[in-house]
Design a protein around this motif. Sequence first.
Motif, PDB file in Angstrom:
ATOM      1  N   ASP A  90       0.669  -0.922  -0.371  1.00 22.46           N
ATOM      2  CA  ASP A  90       0.342   0.422  -0.118  1.00 22.46           C
ATOM      3  C   ASP A  90       0.793   1.470   0.200  1.00 22.46           C
ATOM      4  N   THR A  91       0.586   2.258   0.047  1.00 25.90           N
ATOM      5  CA  THR A  91       0.851   3.817  -0.721  1.00 25.90           C
ATOM      6  C   THR A  91       1.540   4.695   0.676  1.00 25.90           C
ATOM      7  N   ASN A  92       1.112   3.837   2.045  1.00 24.71           N
ATOM      8  CA  ASN A  92       1.520   4.404   3.240  1.00 24.71           C
ATOM      9  C   ASN A  92       3.073   3.518   3.794  1.00 24.71           C
ATOM     10  N   ASP A  93       2.299   2.371   3.634  1.00 20.11           N
ATOM     11  CA  ASP A  93       3.595   1.102   3.593  1.00 20.11           C
ATOM     12  C   ASP A  93       4.594   1.414   2.613  1.00 20.11           C
ATOM     13  N   LEU A  94       4.364   1.515   1.826  1.00 21.40           N
ATOM     14  CA  LEU A  94       5.684   1.991   1.348  1.00 21.40           C
ATOM     15  C   LEU A  94       6.395   3.398   1.394  1.00 21.40           C
ATOM     16  N   VAL A 125       5.669 -10.262 -12.879  1.00 25.16           N
ATOM     17  CA  VAL A 125       6.714  -9.987 -12.579  1.00 25.16           C
ATOM     18  C   VAL A 125       6.965  -8.842 -13.407  1.00 25.16           C
ATOM     19  N   GLN A 126       6.737  -8.461 -13.904  1.00 22.87           N
ATOM     20  CA  GLN A 126       7.078  -7.514 -14.833  1.00 22.87           C
ATOM     21  C   GLN A 126       6.031  -6.145 -14.719  1.00 22.87           C
ATOM     22  N   GLN A 127       4.978  -6.261 -14.518  1.00 14.67           N
ATOM     23  CA  GLN A 127       3.722  -5.303 -13.875  1.00 14.67           C
ATOM     24  C   GLN A 127       4.326  -4.444 -12.086  1.00 14.67           C
ATOM     25  N   SER A 128       5.159  -5.657 -11.520  1.00 13.31           N
ATOM     26  CA  SER A 128       5.445  -4.783 -10.221  1.00 13.31           C
ATOM     27  C   SER A 128       6.988  -4.518 -10.267  1.00 13.31           C
ATOM     28  N   ARG A 129       7.899  -4.361 -11.760  1.00 11.09           N
ATOM     29  CA  ARG A 129       8.410  -3.659 -11.682  1.00 11.09           C
ATOM     30  C   ARG A 129       9.167  -2.269 -10.953  1.00 11.09           C
ATOM     31  N   HIS A 130       7.585  -1.519 -11.831  1.00 14.95           N
ATOM     32  CA  HIS A 130       7.319  -0.358 -11.211  1.00 14.95           C
ATOM     33  C   HIS A 130       7.341  -0.033 -10.513  1.00 14.95           C
ATOM     34  N   ILE A 131       7.050  -1.154  -8.675  1.00 17.62           N
ATOM     35  CA  ILE A 131       7.285   0.022  -7.659  1.00 17.62           C
ATOM     36  C   ILE A 131       8.845  -0.152  -7.334  1.00 17.62           C
ATOM     37  N   LEU A 132       9.632  -0.741  -7.824  1.00 20.70           N
ATOM     38  CA  LEU A 132      10.780  -0.566  -7.579  1.00 20.70           C
ATOM     39  C   LEU A 132      11.751   0.489  -8.155  1.00 20.70           C
ATOM     40  N   ASP A 133      10.947   1.135  -9.414  1.00 24.42           N
ATOM     41  CA  ASP A 133      11.338   2.205  -9.952  1.00 24.42           C
ATOM     42  C   ASP A 133      10.756   3.152  -9.548  1.00 24.42           C
ATOM     43  N   ASP A 134       9.788   3.406  -9.136  1.00 28.00           N
ATOM     44  CA  ASP A 134       8.983   4.829  -7.945  1.00 28.00           C
ATOM     45  C   ASP A 134       9.983   4.949  -6.755  1.00 28.00           C
ATOM     46  N   PHE A 135      10.411   3.730  -5.779  1.00 30.78           N
ATOM     47  CA  PHE A 135      11.438   3.600  -4.436  1.00 30.78           C
ATOM     48  C   PHE A 135      12.668   4.578  -5.181  1.00 30.78           C
ATOM     49  N   ALA A 136      13.370   3.973  -6.313  1.00 33.15           N
ATOM     50  CA  ALA A 136      14.099   4.782  -6.789  1.00 33.15           C
ATOM     51  C   ALA A 136      14.087   6.248  -7.368  1.00 33.15           C
ATOM     52  N   GLU A 137      13.039   6.489  -7.799  1.00 33.51           N
ATOM     53  CA  GLU A 137      13.044   7.987  -8.151  1.00 33.51           C
ATOM     54  C   GLU A 137      12.597   8.775  -7.061  1.00 33.51           C
TER      55      GLU A 137
END
Length: 164
Positions: A90-94, A125-137
């Motif tokens: 979830d967004t808050n957990d992130l 798996v590929q749809q979830s990659r954006h979570i790591l990209d957002d994290f780095a961003e």
Amino acid sequence: MINEQIRDREVRVVSASGEQLGIMSSREAMKLAQEAELDLVKIAPKAQPPVCKIIDYGKFKYEQTRKEKEAKKKQKTVEIKEVRMSPNIDTNDLNTKINNAKKFLEKGNKVKVTLRFRGREMAHVQQSRHILDDFAETLKDIASIEKAPKLEGRNMSMVLTVKR
């Protein structure tokens, strides 16, 4: 090697004060060391001929350990801290995980961000990659990506380091 352990035929001898005494047999060098009531210590065994110094061995060992301790004090160890998440976070957990990563980075550690897939999550798996990209961003102002996101078994992970 010290005193009788030195088996070389010829050695280059340096006195306790640091002056060159020249090349001589190891027996002669031992006699000089005994006359000065000091030890003959081989300090450069790879040289041609090996270099030996006439010094107090106990004092030499003490100085060596002191230098090693001093060098150890000055080096900084960098730890890798890990932040684990699942793909349906979830967004808050992130945001909480991002704040934790920010704290680790501010302390000078590296952060390994891991996305753990379980069961049917492996199909997306590929749809979830954006979570790591957002994290780095989100952390791009203080961190840079050292190791890009990569799938390893059931985990997708990346490594972030502090920007210099």
